[in-house]
Write a protein that holds these residues in place. Structure first.
Motif, PDB file in Angstrom:
ATOM      1  N   THR A  91     -21.960   8.205  48.980  1.00 25.39           N
ATOM      2  CA  THR A  91     -21.603   6.810  48.818  1.00 25.39           C
ATOM      3  C   THR A  91     -22.619   6.108  47.654  1.00 25.39           C
ATOM      4  O   THR A  91     -22.363   5.507  47.036  1.00 25.39           O
ATOM      5  CB  THR A  91     -21.874   6.312  50.121  1.00 25.39           C
ATOM      6  OG1 THR A  91     -20.775   6.408  51.074  1.00 25.39           O
ATOM      7  CG2 THR A  91     -21.462   4.613  49.955  1.00 25.39           C
TER       8      THR A  91
ATOM      9  N   LYS B 237     -23.736   7.628  45.391  1.00 25.63           N
ATOM     10  CA  LYS B 237     -23.455   7.946  44.003  1.00 25.63           C
ATOM     11  C   LYS B 237     -21.977   7.120  43.547  1.00 25.63           C
ATOM     12  O   LYS B 237     -22.079   6.746  42.219  1.00 25.63           O
ATOM     13  CB  LYS B 237     -22.979   9.489  43.977  1.00 25.63           C
ATOM     14  CG  LYS B 237     -24.156  10.453  43.854  1.00 25.63           C
ATOM     15  CD  LYS B 237     -23.567  11.813  43.941  1.00 25.63           C
ATOM     16  CE  LYS B 237     -24.545  12.925  44.539  1.00 25.63           C
ATOM     17  NZ  LYS B 237     -24.090  14.008  45.023  1.00 25.63           N
ATOM     18  N   VAL B 238     -21.195   6.988  44.316  1.00 26.28           N
ATOM     19  CA  VAL B 238     -20.059   6.395  43.935  1.00 26.28           C
ATOM     20  C   VAL B 238     -19.971   4.548  44.075  1.00 26.28           C
ATOM     21  O   VAL B 238     -19.686   3.888  43.104  1.00 26.28           O
ATOM     22  CB  VAL B 238     -18.776   6.831  44.811  1.00 26.28           C
ATOM     23  CG1 VAL B 238     -17.474   6.078  44.241  1.00 26.28           C
ATOM     24  CG2 VAL B 238     -18.497   7.994  44.581  1.00 26.28           C
ATOM     25  N   MET B 239     -20.812   4.141  45.085  1.00 28.54           N
ATOM     26  CA  MET B 239     -20.420   2.766  45.364  1.00 28.54           C
ATOM     27  C   MET B 239     -21.662   2.144  44.850  1.00 28.54           C
ATOM     28  O   MET B 239     -22.822   2.538  44.816  1.00 28.54           O
ATOM     29  CB  MET B 239     -20.541   2.397  46.868  1.00 28.54           C
ATOM     30  CG  MET B 239     -19.351   3.414  47.625  1.00 28.54           C
ATOM     31  SD  MET B 239     -17.572   3.045  47.097  1.00 28.54           S
ATOM     32  CE  MET B 239     -17.242   1.116  47.527  1.00 28.54           C
TER      33      MET B 239
ATOM     34  N   PHE C  92     -16.475  12.528  50.161  1.00 31.46           N
ATOM     35  CA  PHE C  92     -16.560  11.210  49.981  1.00 31.46           C
ATOM     36  C   PHE C  92     -15.175  10.766  50.466  1.00 31.46           C
ATOM     37  O   PHE C  92     -14.128  11.124  49.758  1.00 31.46           O
ATOM     38  CB  PHE C  92     -17.172  10.645  48.703  1.00 31.46           C
ATOM     39  CG  PHE C  92     -17.187   9.078  48.751  1.00 31.46           C
ATOM     40  CD1 PHE C  92     -18.194   8.431  49.230  1.00 31.46           C
ATOM     41  CD2 PHE C  92     -16.271   8.272  47.988  1.00 31.46           C
ATOM     42  CE1 PHE C  92     -17.963   7.065  49.525  1.00 31.46           C
ATOM     43  CE2 PHE C  92     -16.207   7.058  48.281  1.00 31.46           C
ATOM     44  CZ  PHE C  92     -17.249   6.040  48.655  1.00 31.46           C
TER      45      PHE C  92
ATOM     46  N   PRO D 175     -16.432  -2.154  43.550  1.00 33.38           N
ATOM     47  CA  PRO D 175     -17.485  -1.860  44.027  1.00 33.38           C
ATOM     48  C   PRO D 175     -17.868  -0.539  43.562  1.00 33.38           C
ATOM     49  O   PRO D 175     -18.231   0.274  44.689  1.00 33.38           O
ATOM     50  CB  PRO D 175     -17.463  -2.223  45.601  1.00 33.38           C
ATOM     51  CG  PRO D 175     -16.133  -1.769  45.734  1.00 33.38           C
ATOM     52  CD  PRO D 175     -15.261  -2.366  44.620  1.00 33.38           C
ATOM     53  N   TYR D 176     -17.624   0.131  42.464  1.00 28.25           N
ATOM     54  CA  TYR D 176     -17.827   1.311  41.881  1.00 28.25           C
ATOM     55  C   TYR D 176     -18.960   1.201  40.844  1.00 28.25           C
ATOM     56  O   TYR D 176     -18.977   0.205  40.059  1.00 28.25           O
ATOM     57  CB  TYR D 176     -16.725   2.281  41.663  1.00 28.25           C
ATOM     58  CG  TYR D 176     -15.891   1.851  42.567  1.00 28.25           C
ATOM     59  CD1 TYR D 176     -15.889   2.426  43.932  1.00 28.25           C
ATOM     60  CD2 TYR D 176     -14.532   1.307  42.514  1.00 28.25           C
ATOM     61  CE1 TYR D 176     -14.864   2.284  45.024  1.00 28.25           C
ATOM     62  CE2 TYR D 176     -13.551   1.013  43.249  1.00 28.25           C
ATOM     63  CZ  TYR D 176     -13.808   1.537  44.665  1.00 28.25           C
ATOM     64  OH  TYR D 176     -12.809   1.383  45.527  1.00 28.25           O
TER      65      TYR D 176
END
Lengths: 446, 512
Positions: free
Chosen positions: A87, A89-91, B45, B487-488
């Motif tokens: 999370t 890393k991505v968000m 993820f 939100p990335y």
């Protein structure tokens, strides 16, 4: 034993926690729960809240460990650790907040042990056990605030007499939360006070991080956020004050006097502000002079919803609008002491009105109380019922309103028959908006 | 298939080896699926999705004259709140006197979790009966009672003796499966076990003279069960009924928006007609096995080719091929002329579709026939029924081998990444993912809708007209694209969209 509830107007602690976190600027909730929990709650958080949408990170964007049968058997901590790592890393967020569902509680996952491993990293990772069977949305709101106050708000000895924090207006559950917070913040600014509302327009996480500098915490509720206020006081030494959500002149003037007095604002300054606000308020209400009286727009009213709104709406209808809000149905699950506190907020009306207050969580009970308060026609020739009447409640009162052939304004959660963006009902301006909305309903029926 | 004697149906991971995480091309997927090694993949993820309880409610909360009991902590079934008060209008399209959604949540607390939730389940069912006197009480079981071991079926069997409503247990614990579609099996399982067939204990069996019986059988021999889906509009139903009536068939519509009584004689039919294998395979297979009723289930009648296939399958069962061909010829000739102007306008546009495997493949074919090039698809899950349809799609749509195919419910981070790379002119999406694509600025055509038509020949025209309208002014979403942010992290868009799909297990299975 807790009651079974027919059409509850809230979801679980997890739902309340998600709604709260996703309303904070650039905060990312991480669900440690069964795969369906987030999807199951999305409609309640978005669609039922005036089409609130998911904000920055909500709906299907919510990161979730999606535990399933295998994890339930072998434990989900490993999966959570992997999920948090990825999370980050991505968000793209400034605050990450792990919240839990029923299953991971029942299998005994220790989320705090897992999140502790991320302590001292570049980004803050908090956690709260928002187990659903321990409470509803409001409990989730409370838990998130408590965690933020303990683990995110920075400790300081520096205090600023002119700064306060304000909460108790629950994002999503108060469908007009964002607008309402803005109104309250602006009002206090006119008294020379800076306010952190954490969730309001234009605020950042810094408002929250630096919240310990405040000299007072204002909890705009007699039901929600009080436990969090106690935690804040214990950890940061800031006292709190509970006040009622104000709508219209009578409610808002009381609000300003109570808050102003507690903060040591000069009486003259407070009264001057109230006079100024009234100077702007009544010329608008004045426009109703003809229509209200020519067409006899006084109405009986039934008010249905949570404690914050029901007391505010009732006072506004009784004292500002001169209506007869004689029946109030409060639909929350409240402890006895909360009930007493809430009951005390329905009093001291200028108009002398004494509404009947009932506590009932079931949606379909409302019609029964209306029939009891304004007894049903037993075939009499001369008969006085709930007419002319209006219901102020939620979209769930639609059938009841149809049954009694009266208009309905949805103000309390859930609201899915209106779209809400920046509308506010709090304060003086909110009172005018409410007068517009409720009287528009009456003229629309002409 | 014979699971009906069990209390609970199996999950789709086990029953259909359904896959829920995949990234590749249509060609890759067709090949990999045949090797049967997709089901073991997972994500390292993930984002949230729906659950069995969610989708069960989506499928059957519309049932008229029923009350739902959700046996769970207070949050489960939360999605119903957004429909409370506004959903009635759709029920009223089927029955003027319909009432809105009614449900009771057992509100399990910590005490109940320790001492069991059985007393509250009783309380809720009795309350549903006492307050509303419904024809049916649908009891949905969530994760918590499953884990604490409440004897749901035992309690409900006992309660059935005390209430006049028919009680239907629907076991739909969320944690048991990541394939939400298992919900359809749970609902049908409950309906078949508890609503289908006359209850001779409570009312005498119907007695007919031989002449009446012959007439009755003649009606049955021309009766089809048209299995609708929760995402179908009333206009969709009307279009399919129009086509079936043109073939002189009687139509009974089940299960969404039905009345509990509609199921009592559901086994008195000549044929079950499904529009979606994902939705109905459990029901039609059991009906074949239990009552000897055959079924048609290959495809959904979306687009000309699939509507033709669907009608031909039905006609061939009744031996009325000639009648069907006449209908098809007349309908398609008229339709082709009507959509000509749209084809000129839409030629060369590109599209990306996401939703259920059956729906997206058929809608993609429709768009292809309107002149679109299909750049990619995202399916909620994938199983043997998808495999058949995908192979037909690869045949019907030239050069579709290289188009992207991604599998996953929700998982909008993969979608956002994919869209940033393949930039289609039009995004076609299931509810729940459209807002995400809208914030990237794409014009959006919703994959289904309660107020619009999509199915049959009329659906083709309507889809064309709406797509053309939407593409005429995508300003709203363009504005969102320029002024909002998903939100990335920026770095996410530089990575492979399938970075977090872990298919090591299936690779191992392939090698092994």
């Amino acid at each position: 034993m807790s009651k079974v509830i027919e059409r509850p107007r809230y979801v679980c602690a997890l739902g309340g926690a998600i709604g709260t976190i996703q309303s904070l600027p650039r905060a990312i909730p991480i669900l440690h729960s069964s795969s369906g929990c987030g999807g199951n709650l999305a409609g309640a958080l978005s669609g039922a809240s005036g089409y609130n949408g998911g904000n920055y990170c909500g709906g299907q964007a919510l990161p979730s460990s999606n535990v399933s049968e295998r994890d339930i058997v072998f434990g989900g901590e490993g999966r959570l650790q992997e999920q948090i790592e990825n999370t980050l890393k991505v968000m793209d967020g400034d605050l990450y907040f792990v919240v839990t569902g029923c299953m991971v509680e029942m299998i005994g996952d220790n989320v705090h042990a897992v999140t502790k491993r991320f302590k001292g990293g570049d980004l803050p990772v908090l956690a709260a056990e928002t187990v659903s069977f321990k409470g509803n949305s409001y409990y989730g709101y409370e838990l998130v605030l408590e965690t933020l106050f303990r683990d995110f708000v920075e400790k300081t000895t520096e205090k600023d007499a002119k700064t306060v924090n304000l909460w108790g207006v629950v994002p999503m559950q108060d469908v007009f939360w964002k607008g309402n917070l803005g109104v309250l913040k602006n009002l206090l600014k006119k008294l020379g006070i800076e306010t952190n509302t954490f969730f309001g327009q234009g605020e950042t996480l810094d408002n929250l991080k630096n919240a310990a500098k405040a000299s007072l915490n204002i909890v705009v509720s007699d039901a929600y956020g009080i436990e969090a206020a106690k935690v804040f006081e214990e950890v940061h030494g800031v006292p709190y004050l509970t006040v009622q959500l104000p709508v219209g002149d009578h409610g808002t003037s009381r609000f300003l006097r109570t808050v102003g007095k507690t903060l040591g604002v000069d009486d003259i300054k407070i009264e001057k502000l109230i006079q100024e606000e009234r100077k702007a308020y009544y010329p608008y209400l004045e426009r109703l002079a003809d229509v209200y009286n020519d067409l006899d727009f006084q109405r009986y009213a039934t008010v249905v919803g949570d404690p914050n709104y029901t007391q505010a709406l009732t006072r506004f209808l009784a004292d500002d609008l001169g209506w007869l809000p004689e029946l109030v149905v409060i639909t929350d699950i409240l402890a006895e002491e909360q009930k007493e506190r809430v009951l005390a907020t329905f009093g001291e009306y200028e108009s002398g009105l004494r509404p009947e207050i009932v506590f009932d969580e079931d949606a379909s009970s409302v019609g029964g109380y209306i029939n009891r308060h304004w007894p049903q026609n037993q075939g009499q020739k001369y008969y006085k019922g709930f007419a002319p009447g209006v219901i102020l409640g939620s979209v769930m009162e639609r059938d009841t309103a149809e049954q009694f052939k009266v208009p309905l304004l949805s103000v309390t959660y859930p609201i899915s028959n209106r779209v809400v963006l920046n509308r506010a009902y709090a304060g003086y301006t909110g009172g005018l908006t409410l007068a517009e909305d409720v009287l528009s309903l009456v003229v629309a029926h002409r | 298939m014979d699971y009906i004697k069990h209390k609970v149906p199996p999950v789709r991971e086990d029953r259909l080896m359904a896959c829920q995480a995949y990234g590749g091309t249509c060609g890759d997927l067709s090949r990999d699926s045949k090797k049967g090694c997709l089901y073991a993949s997972k994500r390292t993820f993930s984002q949230t999705q729906g659950c069995q309880l969610n989708l069960s409610l989506g499928m059957i909360s519309s049932m008229r004259d029923a009350v739902m009991v959700i046996h769970s902590p207070i949050g489960c079934g939360g999605n119903l709140i957004q429909n409370a008060g506004i959903n009635k209008v759709f029920q009223k399209l089927r029955q003027e006197s319909a009432v809105g959604l009614r449900w009771i949540n057992t509100n399990l607390s910590e005490v109940d979790v320790i001492s069991g939730g059985e007393a509250k389940l009783r309380q809720a069912v009795l309350k549903a009966e006492r307050e509303f006197r419904p024809s049916a009480i649908l009891v949905f079981n969530s994760c918590v009672p499953a884990l604490i071991g409440d004897d749901i079926d035992g309690i409900l069997d006992d309660l059935q003796k005390q209430v006049s409503a028919k009680i239907v247990p629907i076991h739909c614990e969320g944690f048991k499966t990541k394939i939400q579609a298992t919900a359809y099996d749970s609902v049908y399982h409950g309906l078949i076990r508890n609503l289908v067939g006359e209850d001779n204990d409570s009312q005498p069996a119907v007695v007919r003279t031989p002449e009446e019986e012959a007439e009755h059988q003649a009606v049955i021999s021309k009766t089809v069960n048209l299995l609708n889906v929760g995402s179908m509009s009333r206009i969709d139903e009307e279009e399919l009924v129009r086509l079936l009536k043109a073939l002189d068939l009687n139509v009974r519509i089940l299960p969404s928006y039905s009345h509990p009584d509609d199921f009592v004689y559901a086994h008195e039919a000549a044929l079950n007609v499904s529009i979606c294998a994902t939705h109905d395979d459990y029901f039609v297979e059991h009906f074949q096995q239990m009552y000897g009723i055959p079924y048609v289930m290959r495809t959904i009648p979306i687009g000309i080719a699939n509507t033709n296939k669907w009608l031909r399958d039905i006609a061939s069962f009744f031996g009325i091929e000639e009648q069907a061909e006449k209908l098809i010829a007349a309908e398609t000739a008229e339709l082709k002329q009507a959509i000509e102007p749209f084809k000129a306008e839409l030629k060369g546009k590109t599209a990306f579709l996401t939703g259920g495997e059956v729906r997206i493949l058929t809608t993609a074919e429709l768009l292809h026939n309107l002149g679109f090039e299909i750049l990619g698809l995202r399916g909620y899950h994938f199983d043997k029924y998808g495999e058949i349809l995908l192979d037909e799609y690869l045949e019907d749509v030239p050069n579709s081998e290289k188009a992207i195919f991604n599998i996953g419910s929700g998982q909008v981070f993969e979608q956002a990444n994919l869209l940033s790379k393949i930039t289609p002119d039009l995004f076609v999406g299931h509810i729940g993912v459209n807002g995400s694509a809208a914030k990237q600025g794409y014009p959006i055509f919703p994959l289904f809708g309660q107020s619009d038509d999509y199915l049959g020949y009329k659906g083709v025209f309507e889809v064309a007209a709406r797509v053309s309208r939407i593409l005429k002014n995508p300003a709203f979403n363009k504005n969102l694209g320029s002024h909002t942010r998903l939100p990335y992290r920026d770095s996410w868009y530089e990575q492979d969209p399938f970075t977090y799909i872990d298919d090591s297990a299936s690779v191992a299975a392939r090698i092994g």
